[in-house]
Design a protein around this motif. Structure first.
Motif, PDB file in Angstrom:
ATOM      1  N   LYS A   7      32.645  45.516  44.632  1.00 28.74           N
ATOM      2  CA  LYS A   7      34.067  45.333  44.371  1.00 28.74           C
ATOM      3  C   LYS A   7      34.276  44.609  43.032  1.00 28.74           C
ATOM      4  CE  LYS A   7      36.408  45.064  48.210  1.00 28.74           C
ATOM      5  NZ  LYS A   7      36.807  44.459  49.480  1.00 28.74           N
ATOM      6  N   TRP A   8      33.518  43.552  42.822  1.00 35.98           N
ATOM      7  CA  TRP A   8      33.627  42.822  41.551  1.00 35.98           C
ATOM      8  C   TRP A   8      33.272  43.721  40.375  1.00 35.98           C
ATOM      9  CZ3 TRP A   8      30.529  37.709  42.688  1.00 35.98           C
ATOM     10  CH2 TRP A   8      31.306  36.882  43.513  1.00 35.98           C
ATOM     11  N   ALA A  68      36.638  48.583  35.469  1.00 34.24           N
ATOM     12  CA  ALA A  68      37.994  49.004  35.137  1.00 34.24           C
ATOM     13  C   ALA A  68      38.499  48.290  33.886  1.00 34.24           C
ATOM     14  CB  ALA A  68      38.915  48.723  36.316  1.00 34.24           C
ATOM     15  N   GLY A  69      38.010  47.094  33.666  1.00 34.40           N
ATOM     16  CA  GLY A  69      38.460  46.346  32.495  1.00 34.40           C
ATOM     17  C   GLY A  69      37.662  46.649  31.241  1.00 34.40           C
ATOM     18  N   ALA A  77      38.746  50.791  39.801  1.00 39.69           N
ATOM     19  CA  ALA A  77      38.714  49.598  40.637  1.00 39.69           C
ATOM     20  C   ALA A  77      38.532  49.973  42.102  1.00 39.69           C
ATOM     21  CB  ALA A  77      39.992  48.792  40.437  1.00 39.69           C
ATOM     22  N   LYS A  78      39.080  51.142  42.481  1.00 37.16           N
ATOM     23  CA  LYS A  78      38.992  51.521  43.891  1.00 37.16           C
ATOM     24  C   LYS A  78      37.858  52.489  44.167  1.00 37.16           C
ATOM     25  CE  LYS A  78      43.835  50.920  45.034  1.00 37.16           C
ATOM     26  NZ  LYS A  78      45.088  51.643  44.844  1.00 37.16           N
ATOM     27  N   LYS A 106      42.048  52.821  35.259  1.00 39.98           N
ATOM     28  CA  LYS A 106      41.794  51.438  35.682  1.00 39.98           C
ATOM     29  C   LYS A 106      41.937  51.313  37.183  1.00 39.98           C
ATOM     30  CE  LYS A 106      42.490  48.844  31.514  1.00 39.98           C
ATOM     31  NZ  LYS A 106      43.346  48.080  30.645  1.00 39.98           N
ATOM     32  N   ARG A 107      43.001  51.918  37.701  1.00 46.58           N
ATOM     33  CA  ARG A 107      43.199  51.836  39.153  1.00 46.58           C
ATOM     34  C   ARG A 107      42.106  52.598  39.885  1.00 46.58           C
ATOM     35  NH1 ARG A 107      47.956  54.455  40.242  1.00 46.58           N
ATOM     36  NH2 ARG A 107      48.428  54.775  38.039  1.00 46.58           N
ATOM     37  N   SER A 121      33.358  46.873  40.219  1.00 47.43           N
ATOM     38  CA  SER A 121      34.372  47.898  39.980  1.00 47.43           C
ATOM     39  C   SER A 121      35.494  47.354  39.127  1.00 47.43           C
ATOM     40  CB  SER A 121      34.945  48.398  41.302  1.00 47.43           C
ATOM     41  OG  SER A 121      33.923  48.902  42.099  1.00 47.43           O
ATOM     42  N   ARG A 122      35.889  46.116  39.436  1.00 45.12           N
ATOM     43  CA  ARG A 122      36.971  45.526  38.640  1.00 45.12           C
ATOM     44  C   ARG A 122      36.534  45.340  37.206  1.00 45.12           C
ATOM     45  NH1 ARG A 122      38.641  41.077  42.795  1.00 45.12           N
ATOM     46  NH2 ARG A 122      39.499  42.443  44.387  1.00 45.12           N
TER      47      ARG A 122
END
Lengths: 121, 178, 298, 634
Positions: free
Chosen positions: D24-25, D31-32, D133-134, D129-130, D27-28
């Protein structure tokens, strides 16, 4: 103040520590997920063309003239550092001595230069 | 003392190990770099024996010189990548014999030579460097300058052998072949 | 204890430098950017190219990181704040940084791709050009300090920094240090526009993260070496010694990173010719000038 | 606009078990940190007015560093193949964004598609980005595979290279058995002719190699491609099938504890030799080579590897290096080296996208090279297919993304002349201003490209910013920008290293045939890359002066031509040189046309420019021509 050997061990520990850290990072990356094997992915990237051909062949390094002179200059460094350390103490003799040594080397450089060693071959 | 002996042994074995790799691979670059790391291990042995200047010098010089050896091997050896699986050993029987004899001689010398009394404490590394400098500028000055002349000779010889001379005849010749 | 402090200081500077680098590229100052970018690298696949020399491929980034850190280990932040204060410190840095070449040759040869291999061998040529310009100026520095110990070298600049005492040596050393760090305009082995990434090209994911960290550390090590040899190390008014060391190091590192943005990449042939026909004679001249100064000025 | 309800991107990574906190981290963070590889190239994005960096993505040089594949516009068939290779070489998680085009058949569906606009690009970044992240990790990521990642087999006649068939058989011309070869990449090289005397030998060699490859790939087809090392000494198993004897007889030579792969090339060499009926292959690896292709041994084709292996087995003592190297190509200094053929392009950061430069490298020196365009327009007027005049103009303008205004103008002029319309000076002036404005923008685009090639980041940023500003600027705004352009030129004059980098590189003397545009005008000075840089900077000033004196720009639009008929010819001095269009108009429909551009001629100069140069210099020389691969007419 640490002893010399302790310092060496510290440096060795540093080396091993870095290697271990990197391995741990690799482990972490592996935990996130393995690399997915797919055709074409493991071929070295060459800007959109798929070049599978190996390139390990006789490589023409055009700087071999420099390389030959460099070997001689590299050798000379073995003498320069101990000389530099005692230079002030010994004084003029050291300057004269090293001057002769460097002049000899410089002569070699000039010879190489005049013969065209200092260019792309 | 025991720690020193231990590290000397470890790096010694590493040096031998890399030395074996030199001949066990068919890739020239691998071979050259294995030789480099073998020499680096020898440098580390020097460090473990508290001859710091010599050790660091060894570690430094070998990196550049073995790399230059690597490029020359890649330039001039057939199949430098070892993709043909070429065997790098030749005249096996003779070389095994020569190796065994040389190793025997080295061991005999090591055991028979009079190494003198063991130094209880090696001089400080900074002192060693200083003493080396004094030696170079004192008693060994002639040797030092002779080394300079030798290096000069090597430079001239290397240049004369390797660098093609640009003469008019030469360039005309080249145009013919093209 | 010192060990931990120094290590922490190096990590801190690496992070700060990464922040500043991001700032110059994106124009935004984001403190978390390096961490996020590192995490993103972890999240990408780390592809191993169809590499017949996997040992080389795997060793290169780690070796680069190790030698960069080893080089920094003998550089002092303050009189006692140094990991290993070796008697041959100035020589040891040379020795450690010589393996940058070995790492790049490995990275270039390993993947068996044309771009990477050309990059690796190009760097050997680059080393042949810059190496004497690292070694010879340091000799002149050691002449003044009468020692190869890095802390003594800083001590010798108590009254006058070496950048003033031997400016010629500083200029040569700084240029050579940039060439050693293979940052633009000396990025011949990686050259995106000429070799599509060169030796970096095949590294992805976590291996790329290690490689980037190593390159950043290398810049810091060289900036720190410049500080120690020429900018008076920890000397400076008001602030504590370690702060001065870090400020100078970061300033030099930023200068190294920024210079490349405003210059086109140098031609390999020019680099070699200038270094040998101009650089080495000047470095010899520098040694002789410093030699006379050392004897004349008490 | 496609939006997957589960928000999982097509190039997601494999997830093991459930979605962990770590993933999860990560992925974020992913995305950035979007980095994108632009196809065909960043210069196309700029000429469409797209500011990728401002949209929040970093532009990368290689697929290895990219997480987003950004495709702009329609891709030609060859580019579709290249893009599949690039996509395959990107590390997962990876996403595809297409602006203004259809997804190429070789790729999976785009994750996001929109029109060519900055708004579309920003939407794409938001969506990515979305989605990342998912959905950067998925339970069942799809495998990506494309035909281009496996070799296709053609069958050719050894005597008649023009005979190419899909199936084995015999040659219709001479009756010889057709030989298999790998299709695709190397195929055009068969047809090209450098006029070098060794050219013929190379033909042979290529076929030879293809023959080799072909067999290997046939084998792969049996294996359903589950092996991932498709390199060509991988034909190991294949050898087992047909040449088991050979393979075993060599096992004892390979006890080095080296990788298994290395052993295989021996089998390969054996097989090749036996195929050609050379009994003495142990000693004669090279003899065989030399008679085949007269001393041209490209490493790229792996001959050297096999042969040396062969040498070793047969030799009883030391081998003679003189003997062994006598068939290798000689460099200028007389040393025998292996040459390698290296592709630069079609998506190479130092060259315009769509241009493929193939260099034969001897070390880092170029021995020969040639450039081809993978996106060039085809100069044909399909028989019986008449194109509406407006459509024709649109089509021509969009086919030339780097100089669309110039070609729009060219098409308008030609059609208007064909329909017999008189010139109207007011319209002409406005059109000319638009043309000059595009000239400035185009030259700035070239400067940005030069910056990318030379790693001169400041130049790239500055030129790109100005180009985006100038593209559609009004006459007044252009006049305001004059100081900025002058400052840029002054800055370049002061930049150290730039002159030494460009001076004396890529010299084209003024007598050279086929020169046009800034390249021709620079030939009157020194004719090198440095002269071309200053010629372009001068032209920018001249264009600005013209705009100042003339007025506002107006995009060329076709005047009312009614249903006129006739033939017309027009020439326009495009930013890259003169373009000439002649066409036949029938009742307002374009019946046939013929287009001639400067780049079609310039691309032929590449071979002479790169020969004997250092790699970096060769690339600078090619770059300084400002080739637009779109304007190369096939």
């Amino acid at each position: 103040m640490m002893s010399v050997l302790e310092q060496y061990s510290l440096l060795l520990a540093l080396v091993l520590g870095i290697a271990a850290t990197v391995l741990a990072l690799y482990g972490l990356a592996r935990a996130i997920g393995p690399a997915h094997r797919e055709p074409g992915k493991d071929v070295p990237a060459s800007s959109g063309a798929l070049s599978r051909d190996p390139v390990w062949g006789r490589y023409h390094a055009r700087y071999y003239g420099y390389a030959l002179l460099f070997l001689a200059f590299d050798m000379e460094m073995a003498f320069m550092y101990p000389w530099a350390v005692v230079y002030r103490e010994v004084g003029l003799v050291a300057l004269y001595d090293m001057g002769v040594f460097l002049a000899i080397l410089f002569l070699g450089l000039l010879y190489g230069w005049s013969q065209g060693a200092l260019r792309r071959q | 003392m025991y720690a020193q002996a231990f590290f000397v042994a470890v790096f010694g074995l590493a040096a031998i190990g890399f030395g074996v790799v030199v001949f066990r691979t068919s890739s020239m670059v691998r071979s050259a770099l294995a030789l480099l790391f073998s020499q680096t291990a020898v440098g580390c042995m020097f460090l473990a024996m508290q001859t710091e200047f010599l050790g660091v010098l060894q570690i430094m010089m070998m990196a550049t010189e073995m790399s230059i050896m690597a490029i020359f091997m890649v330039m001039f050896m057939m199949d430098p990548g070892g993709m043909g699986g070429m065997d790098m050993t030749h005249q096996k029987r003779f070389s095994i014999g020569a190796g065994v004899v040389a190793a025997g001689v080295a061991i005999v010398v090591a055991f028979w030579a009079d190494w003198g009394p063991v130094t209880v404490e090696a001089p400080d590394a900074a002192m060693q460097t200083r003493a080396l400098g004094m030696e170079l500028l004192g008693r060994s000055m002639l040797i030092f300058e002779t080394a300079g002349i030798t290096i000069l000779t090597a430079m001239i010889a290397a240049t004369a052998v390797a660098i093609p001379v640009q003469t008019t005849a030469n360039s005309a010749d080249k145009e013919d072949t093209e | 204890m010192n060990f931990a402090i120094v290590l922490f200081a190096w990590l801190g500077s690496a992070w700060l430098l990464a922040v500043i680098e991001g700032w110059t590229i994106t124009g935004r100052l984001r403190l978390t950017a390096p961490l996020l970018s590192g995490l993103a690298h972890l999240g990408r696949e780390s592809i191993v190219p169809r590499t017949p020399d996997r040992v080389f491929f795997e060793t290169a980034p780690v070796l680069l990181l190790i030698v960069a850190v080893l080089g920094a280990a003998v550089l002092p932040l303050a009189p006692t704040l140094v990991i290993a204060d070796l008697a041959t410190g100035a020589l040891f840095i040379n020795a450690a940084l010589a393996y940058v070449l070995v790492a790049l040759i490995m990275a270039g040869w390993g993947p068996n791709g044309a771009y990477a291999m050309i990059g690796g061998w190009r760097f050997l040529g680059q080393l042949i050009a810059y190496a004497m310009l690292i070694v010879m100026p340091i000799t002149a520095v050691a002449m003044r300090a009468e020692s190869l110990v890095t802390t003594v070298i800083v001590g010798s600049q108590d009254s006058l920094w070496n950048i003033v005492y031997q400016p010629l040596g500083f200029v040569l050393f700084f240029i050579a240090a940039m060439a050693l760090a293979f940052r633009a305009p000396f990025d011949l082995p990686t050259a995106p526009g000429e070799l599509g990434g060169g030796v970096d090209a095949e590294y992805t994911g976590v291996r790329l993260a290690v490689l980037r960290l190593a390159r950043l550390t290398l810049v810091i090590t060289l900036a720190s070496a410049t500080t120690v040899f020429y900018l008076g190390g920890w000397h400076g008014p008001l602030l504590p010694p370690w702060a001065w060391s870090l400020i100078k190091t970061l300033a030099v590192a930023v200068l190294m990173l920024l210079a490349g943005r405003y210059l086109p990449r140098i031609r390999e042939a020019d680099l070699m010719r200038w270094c040998w026909t101009l650089g080495i004679p000047l470095a010899l001249l520098n040694i002789i000038v410093v030699g006379l100064l050392v004897l004349v000025v008490p | 606009m496609i939006s997957d309800p589960t928000m999982t991107i097509t190039g997601a990574r494999q997830r093991q078990g459930r979605f962990t906190v770590l993933q999860k981290w990560v992925s974020r963070a992913l995305a950035g940190n979007l980095s994108c590889l632009i196809v065909p190239g960043p210069e196309v994005a700029l000429s469409h007015g797209l500011d990728v960096t401002a949209a929040g993505m970093r532009i990368t040089a290689t697929p290895r560093d990219a997480s987003v594949l950004l495709i702009i516009g329609e891709l030609s068939e060859k580019m579709s193949e290249a893009v599949a290779v690039l996509y395959a070489q990107m590390p997962r998680p990876r996403a595809i964004v297409i602006l203004g085009g259809q997804p190429p058949s070789t790729l999976p569906d785009a994750d996001f598609s929109a029109g060519v606009s900055q708004a579309g690009l920003i939407d794409a970044v938001d969506w990515l980005k979305r989605a990342l992240a998912k959905g950067a990790f998925s339970d069942s990521p799809e495998d990506f595979d494309a035909a281009v990642l496996h070799a296709r087999i053609d069958y050719v006649c050894p005597m008649h290279p023009e005979v190419v068939q899909n199936e084995p058989g015999s040659c219709p011309k001479c009756g010889m058995d057709l030989v298999a070869r790998e299709a695709g990449e190397s195929a055009p090289e068969h047809d090209h002719d450098h006029g070098h005397d060794h050219c013929e030998h190379r033909h042979h060699e290529h076929e030879h190699q293809h023959h080799d490859h072909a067999q290997q790939h046939e084998h792969h087809e049996h294996e359903h491609h589950h092996g991932h090392c498709h390199e060509h000494h991988d034909s190991h198993e294949h050898d087992h099938e047909q040449h088991e004897g050979h393979q075993h007889s060599h096992e004892n030579h390979h006890d080095h504890g080296h990788k298994h792969q290395h052993d295989e090339s021996d089998g390969d060499a054996e097989e090749k030799d036996s195929g050609h009926d050379h009994s003495g292959h142990h000693h004669g690896g090279h003899g065989h080579d030399s008679h085949e292709h007269g001393g041209h041994d490209h490493v790229g084709h792996g001959h050297s590897g096999h042969d040396h292996g062969g040498h070793d087995h047969g030799s009883s003592g030391f081998m003679s290096m003189v003997e062994v190297t006598k068939d290798l190509p000689r460099s200028a200094d007389g040393l025998a080296m292996d040459w390698m053929e290296v592709p630069f392009g079609p998506v190479f950061p130092g060259l315009p996208g769509g241009l493929k430069l193939t260099l034969t490298l001897d070390g880092d020196g170029v021995t020969e090279g040639q450039a081809t365009s993978l996106v060039g327009m085809i100069n044909e007027s399909e028989e019986g297919k008449e194109i509406d005049a407006e459509t024709f103009i649109e089509r021509l303008a969009s086919a030339m993304p780097l100089a669309s205004v110039s070609y729009r103008l060219l098409a308008c002029l030609a059609i208007e002349r064909a329909s017999g319309l008189e010139n109207d000076s007011a319209t002409d002036h406005a059109r000319d201003v638009a043309l000059e404005r595009e000239r400035i923008a185009s030259h700035l685009g070239w400067l940005a490209q030069l910056g990318r090639q030379l790693g001169f980041a400041w130049l790239t940023d500055r030129a790109a910013t100005l180009q985006l500003e100038i593209r559609r600027a009004s006459g007044k705004r252009l006049v305001e920008l004059t100081p900025a352009l002058q400052a840029l030129a002054a800055r370049l004059g002061r930049t150290p290293l730039l002159k030494s980098r460009l001076k004396g590189i890529g010299i084209l003397p003024s007598g050279t045939a086929g020169l046009s545009g800034p390249v021709a005008r620079a030939a009157d000075d020194a004719g090198d890359a440095w002269a071309r840089l200053w010629r372009r900077l001068d032209e920018m000033t001249t264009s600005l002066d013209f705009i100042k004196a003339t007025g506002e720009p107006e995009l060329p639009a076709l005047r009312n031509i009614g249903r006129g008929s006739g033939t017309g010819e027009a020439t326009v001095e495009t930013p890259r040189g003169e373009a000439r269009l002649s066409l036949e108009l029938e009742h307002g429909q374009v019946k046939s046309y013929r287009l001639d551009t400067a780049c079609s001629h310039h691309i032929g100069l590449v071979a002479t420019l790169v020969e004997g140069r250092e790699l970096g210099d060769a690339l600078v020389a090619v770059g300084s021509l400002d080739l637009s691969p779109w304007e190369v007419i096939a």
